[in-house]
Design a protein around this motif. Structure first.
Motif: not given
Length: 408
Positions: A143-150, A169-173, A185-188, A194-203
């Protein structure tokens, strides 16, 4: 268009063929039926070493032989027989093993009933198409960069944030309203990282609610859970090279996936009854008066042999549980018997449809119930790995894969 070779017996008579075709159309795939000669059909029993009464099963075996000898004929294989046919189950298993051992073509093994629908088949067909079409993406190891998964699951919604090959970072509901649960879950996960949503390069999104959540959040990757979970599993278990087996016992269904170099080879999904799912373990914990997070520790103190448990039906399994407690069985024995009950059905159903090779990796929230991996180890006679972040496996896989799209 991805060509899926259908090797089957009985879908026309069961009224399921139309549903198979509809599911293939939904994922943009073409069902094909490789041509074989009469001689091929007549000689196939000798090649496979089994005799069957059904001409359709002989035809399916002959088509499997043709595909192995001419791998350019198909991009993927769908092997299907009727759930009620023992002969069909044997042939389905033999065909799956034959193709797996003699080619690199992805294979899905499935037993249908008269009530099988296109919606039931959709995730399976989608996984076949993804595996055949995006092998380059699925072979990605970092994995490269700053990405997220839901992962929008049936009972829980999870999210992770990853940066440069690490979960930060992790979130679970619990899953209630799909979009609201995904938001929470994503906000958590973002807050934890410690990252803002607009900083995420890909979801990336996966799970039952992946399409709805993906549209709502503008995801770059919306992918079914079979390929995503297998990728996340081998990544976290550091088993991306060579063979591996992934077992995911979910809240509503189960997945068993045979993986080669990080890419699914053969896989199966689903179960006959919720008695083989996390739902039964939740009911067991509630009846024993313990939190689901404590059930595993309790089970590790017990012996399943002291409690007879029905392993094929959640209703009868619950009845067995109640009867055992009424007869004075120890709670720890009942807890371990419940874990064995779930493991036995997965072993006897899903794990008969794939080649089980070490390392065996158990993932999902149920993998954290210590008695369940232990029961699976006893049934398989193999060590079962539970990697860190096992409960976030879908999010990790989605975050890893979407980083490939961001990079491109």
């Amino acid at each position: 268009m991805i060509r899926i070779a259908q090797l089957s017996c009985g879908p026309e008579y069961s009224g399921v063929q139309g549903e198979l075709q509809k599911a293939a159309d939904m994922v943009g795939a073409e069902l094909i039926f490789p041509e074989v000669s009469l001689e091929d059909v007549m000689n196939v029993e000798e090649r496979f070493g089994i005799e069957v009464a059904s001409g359709d099963l002989n035809l399916a075996m002959a088509r499997a032989t043709r595909i192995v000898e001419n791998p350019d004929l198909a991009d993927a294989v769908f092997v299907a027989t009727c759930f009620r046919c023992a002969e069909g189950a044997i042939v389905r298993s033999e065909i799956r093993k034959y193709i797996h051992e003699n080619s690199r073509i992805p294979v899905l093994s499935y037993s249908f009933t008269e009530r099988t629908t296109a919606e039931t088949l959709l995730t399976r067909m989608e996984a076949l198409v993804t595996t055949a079409k995006f092998k380059g993406l699925l072979s990605r190891e970092r994995q490269t960069g700053l990405t997220a998964g839901i992962d929008s699951g049936s009972t829980t919604t999870k999210s992770v944030v990853m940066k440069d090959n690490e979960v930060i970072g992790t979130g679970w509901v619990p899953t209630t309203e799909v979009v609201k649960s995904a938001e929470a879950a994503y906000n958590a996960a973002l807050e934890s990282a410690g990252v803002k949503r607009e900083e995420i390069q890909g979801l990336g999104t996966t799970g039952y609610g992946r399409h709805l959540v993906g549209r709502e959040f503008g995801a770059k990757l919306i992918q079914e859970e079979i390929t995503v979970n297998s990728k996340g599993a081998v990544f976290l278990a550091e088993a991306q090279k060579g063979e591996a087996t992934v077992i995911d016992i979910g809240g509503m269904d189960n997945k068993a996936i045979s993986v080669q170099d990080g890419i699914p080879g053969t896989f199966t999904m689903g179960g006959i009854c919720a008695g083989a799912s996390g739902r039964f373990l939740e009911l067991t914990a509630r009846r024993l008066g313990v939190d689901i997070t404590e059930l595993g520790k309790l089970a590790m103190k017990g012996d399943h042999k002291n409690v007879p448990m029905n392993s094929y039906c959640i209703v009868f399994g619950t009845q067995s549980l109640v009867n055992s407690l009424s007869a004075g069985s120890k709670p720890e024995d009942v807890a371990m018997a419940a874990c064995h009950s779930v493991a036995e059905q997965v072993f006897e159903q899903q794990l008969q449809e794939v080649e089980v090779k070490e390392p065996v990796i158990m993932v999902g929230g149920t993998a954290l119930i210590e008695g369940l991996p232990r029961a699976m180890e006893q049934l398989l006679g193999m060590k079962v790995m539970v990697p860190d972040y096992a409960q976030y496996i879908g999010c990790v896989g989605a975050s890893l894969l979407v980083s490939g799209l961001v990079e491109d």
